[in-house]
Design a protein around this motif. Structure first.
Motif, PDB file in Angstrom:
ATOM      1  N   TYR A  79       0.863  -1.124   0.052  1.00  0.00           N
ATOM      2  CA  TYR A  79      -0.052   0.088  -0.074  1.00  0.00           C
ATOM      3  C   TYR A  79       0.755   1.165   0.066  1.00  0.00           C
ATOM      4  O   TYR A  79       2.123   1.301   0.451  1.00  0.00           O
ATOM      5  N   LEU A  80       0.392   2.320  -0.464  1.00  0.00           N
ATOM      6  CA  LEU A  80       1.187   3.635  -0.514  1.00  0.00           C
ATOM      7  C   LEU A  80       0.042   4.712  -0.172  1.00  0.00           C
ATOM      8  O   LEU A  80      -1.092   5.065  -0.853  1.00  0.00           O
ATOM      9  N   GLN A  81      -0.102   5.078   1.045  1.00  0.00           N
ATOM     10  CA  GLN A  81      -0.670   6.232   1.812  1.00  0.00           C
ATOM     11  C   GLN A  81      -0.197   7.398   1.228  1.00  0.00           C
ATOM     12  O   GLN A  81       0.999   7.798   1.701  1.00  0.00           O
ATOM     13  N   MET A  82      -0.851   8.184   0.547  1.00  0.00           N
ATOM     14  CA  MET A  82      -0.370   9.460  -0.098  1.00  0.00           C
ATOM     15  C   MET A  82      -1.120  10.660   0.814  1.00  0.00           C
ATOM     16  O   MET A  82      -2.447  10.720   0.305  1.00  0.00           O
ATOM     17  N   ASN A  83      -0.478  11.455   1.568  1.00  0.00           N
ATOM     18  CA  ASN A  83      -1.115  12.604   2.151  1.00  0.00           C
ATOM     19  C   ASN A  83      -0.542  13.873   1.610  1.00  0.00           C
ATOM     20  O   ASN A  83       0.442  13.961   1.354  1.00  0.00           O
ATOM     21  N   SER A  84      -1.245  15.014   1.869  1.00  0.00           N
ATOM     22  CA  SER A  84      -0.721  16.326   1.444  1.00  0.00           C
ATOM     23  C   SER A  84      -0.446  16.361   0.321  1.00  0.00           C
ATOM     24  O   SER A  84       0.820  16.981  -0.185  1.00  0.00           O
ATOM     25  N   LEU A  85      -0.923  15.904  -0.784  1.00  0.00           N
ATOM     26  CA  LEU A  85      -0.701  15.711  -2.045  1.00  0.00           C
ATOM     27  C   LEU A  85      -0.469  17.294  -2.881  1.00  0.00           C
ATOM     28  O   LEU A  85      -1.241  18.047  -2.571  1.00  0.00           O
ATOM     29  N   LYS A  86       0.293  17.351  -3.625  1.00  0.00           N
ATOM     30  CA  LYS A  86       0.824  18.496  -4.544  1.00  0.00           C
ATOM     31  C   LYS A  86       0.556  18.119  -5.914  1.00  0.00           C
ATOM     32  O   LYS A  86       0.587  17.011  -6.532  1.00  0.00           O
ATOM     33  N   PRO A  87       0.298  19.130  -6.488  1.00  0.00           N
ATOM     34  CA  PRO A  87       0.075  19.190  -8.280  1.00  0.00           C
ATOM     35  C   PRO A  87       1.536  18.585  -8.500  1.00  0.00           C
ATOM     36  O   PRO A  87       1.406  17.550  -9.544  1.00  0.00           O
ATOM     37  N   GLU A  88       2.752  18.723  -8.331  1.00  0.00           N
ATOM     38  CA  GLU A  88       3.713  18.101  -8.732  1.00  0.00           C
ATOM     39  C   GLU A  88       3.678  16.694  -8.271  1.00  0.00           C
ATOM     40  O   GLU A  88       4.801  15.879  -8.711  1.00  0.00           O
ATOM     41  N   ASP A  89       2.995  16.217  -7.577  1.00  0.00           N
ATOM     42  CA  ASP A  89       2.833  14.607  -7.421  1.00  0.00           C
ATOM     43  C   ASP A  89       2.054  13.855  -8.420  1.00  0.00           C
ATOM     44  O   ASP A  89       2.229  12.577  -8.507  1.00  0.00           O
ATOM     45  N   THR A  90       1.565  14.722  -9.391  1.00  0.00           N
ATOM     46  CA  THR A  90       0.833  14.173 -10.582  1.00  0.00           C
ATOM     47  C   THR A  90       1.876  13.284 -11.583  1.00  0.00           C
ATOM     48  O   THR A  90       2.915  13.504 -11.828  1.00  0.00           O
ATOM     49  N   ALA A  91       1.530  12.037 -11.461  1.00  0.00           N
ATOM     50  CA  ALA A  91       2.233  11.267 -12.318  1.00  0.00           C
ATOM     51  C   ALA A  91       1.301   9.753 -12.349  1.00  0.00           C
ATOM     52  O   ALA A  91       0.374   9.479 -11.743  1.00  0.00           O
ATOM     53  N   VAL A  92       1.927   8.949 -13.146  1.00  0.00           N
ATOM     54  CA  VAL A  92       1.456   7.361 -13.308  1.00  0.00           C
ATOM     55  C   VAL A  92       2.507   6.707 -12.266  1.00  0.00           C
ATOM     56  O   VAL A  92       3.497   6.710 -12.246  1.00  0.00           O
ATOM     57  N   TYR A  93       1.507   5.938 -11.196  1.00  0.00           N
ATOM     58  CA  TYR A  93       2.545   5.417 -10.189  1.00  0.00           C
ATOM     59  C   TYR A  93       2.568   3.851 -10.426  1.00  0.00           C
ATOM     60  O   TYR A  93       1.433   3.338 -10.956  1.00  0.00           O
ATOM     61  N   TYR A  94       3.664   3.207 -10.281  1.00  0.00           N
ATOM     62  CA  TYR A  94       3.699   1.856 -10.874  1.00  0.00           C
ATOM     63  C   TYR A  94       4.136   1.155  -9.627  1.00  0.00           C
ATOM     64  O   TYR A  94       5.209   1.432  -8.967  1.00  0.00           O
ATOM     65  N   CYS A  95       3.586  -0.258  -9.533  1.00  0.00           N
ATOM     66  CA  CYS A  95       3.976  -0.870  -8.752  1.00  0.00           C
ATOM     67  C   CYS A  95       5.144  -1.965  -9.109  1.00  0.00           C
ATOM     68  O   CYS A  95       5.325  -2.159 -10.054  1.00  0.00           O
ATOM     69  N   ASN A  96       6.068  -2.191  -8.082  1.00  0.00           N
ATOM     70  CA  ASN A  96       7.220  -2.967  -8.633  1.00  0.00           C
ATOM     71  C   ASN A  96       7.403  -4.104  -7.529  1.00  0.00           C
ATOM     72  O   ASN A  96       7.142  -3.974  -6.308  1.00  0.00           O
ATOM     73  N   LEU A  97       7.996  -5.139  -8.024  1.00  0.00           N
ATOM     74  CA  LEU A  97       8.225  -6.277  -7.020  1.00  0.00           C
ATOM     75  C   LEU A  97       9.891  -6.885  -7.433  1.00  0.00           C
ATOM     76  O   LEU A  97       9.925  -7.242  -8.741  1.00  0.00           O
ATOM     77  N   ARG A  98      10.683  -7.064  -6.525  1.00  0.00           N
ATOM     78  CA  ARG A  98      11.836  -7.623  -6.839  1.00  0.00           C
ATOM     79  C   ARG A  98      11.983  -8.941  -6.113  1.00  0.00           C
ATOM     80  O   ARG A  98      12.102  -8.817  -4.941  1.00  0.00           O
ATOM     81  N   ASN A  99      12.105 -10.060  -7.037  1.00  0.00           N
ATOM     82  CA  ASN A  99      12.305 -11.391  -6.222  1.00  0.00           C
ATOM     83  C   ASN A  99      13.786 -11.630  -5.962  1.00  0.00           C
ATOM     84  O   ASN A  99      14.527 -11.317  -7.088  1.00  0.00           O
ATOM     85  N   PHE A 100      14.329 -11.892  -4.964  1.00  0.00           N
ATOM     86  CA  PHE A 100      15.745 -12.293  -4.867  1.00  0.00           C
ATOM     87  C   PHE A 100      16.061 -13.746  -4.328  1.00  0.00           C
ATOM     88  O   PHE A 100      15.402 -14.275  -3.634  1.00  0.00           O
ATOM     89  N   LEU A 101      16.412 -14.271  -5.493  1.00  0.00           N
ATOM     90  CA  LEU A 101      16.742 -15.732  -5.618  1.00  0.00           C
ATOM     91  C   LEU A 101      17.926 -16.160  -5.583  1.00  0.00           C
ATOM     92  O   LEU A 101      19.016 -15.537  -5.763  1.00  0.00           O
ATOM     93  N   THR A 102      18.122 -17.634  -5.142  1.00  0.00           N
ATOM     94  CA  THR A 102      19.549 -18.268  -4.743  1.00  0.00           C
ATOM     95  C   THR A 102      19.440 -19.429  -5.857  1.00  0.00           C
ATOM     96  O   THR A 102      18.502 -19.819  -6.358  1.00  0.00           O
ATOM     97  N   LEU A 103      20.741 -19.842  -5.875  1.00  0.00           N
ATOM     98  CA  LEU A 103      21.094 -21.082  -6.761  1.00  0.00           C
ATOM     99  C   LEU A 103      20.519 -21.107  -7.879  1.00  0.00           C
ATOM    100  O   LEU A 103      19.811 -22.038  -8.466  1.00  0.00           O
TER     101      LEU A 103
END
Length: 121
Positions: A79-103
């Motif tokens: 989750y991303l709770q965004m408060n006190s938003l400003k016009p400069e926060d206008t954007a497309v927000y992308y979720c990202n996941l990085r898996n860290f694997l071994t072997l």
């Protein structure tokens, strides 16, 4: 493969709040980091905040104190709770996941489709 589905974007007035959610499904590694990036028109994609599977967080300086990232590991959701938003926060927000694997040691990187956040002045 991992699928990321974002929700919660929209239009809000300056000073308002929004909460983004991103649900992950598929082959999620025990050790992973989930995060949010954003990209405004004509600008590069930038980190907003990220959180590890151990709940360590990292924020971009301009978001500290206004945005809060959290996760529910049982639901594989960030989750991303965004408060006190400003016009400069206008954007497309992308979720990202990085898996860290071994072997062998390797990292897998996945992106959501993006959620538009528009802050009017």
């Amino acid at each position: 493969q991992v699928q990321l589905v974002e929700s919660g974007g929209g239009l809000v007035q300056s000073g308002g709040s929004l909460r983004l959610s991103c649900a992950a499904s598929g082959r999620i590694a025990y050790s992973n980091t989930m995060g949010w990036y954003r990209q405004a028109p004509g600008k590069q994609r930038e980190l907003v905040a990220e959180i590890t599977s151990g709940d360590s967080t990292n924020y971009a300086d301009s978001m500290k104190g206004r945005f809060t990232i959290s996760r529910n590991n049982a639901k594989n959701t960030v989750y991303l709770q965004m408060n006190s938003l400003k016009p400069e926060d206008t954007a497309v927000y992308y979720c990202n996941l990085r898996n860290f694997l071994t072997l062998p040691i390797r990292e897998q990187n996945y992106w959501g489709q993006g959620a538009q956040v528009t802050v009017s002045s």
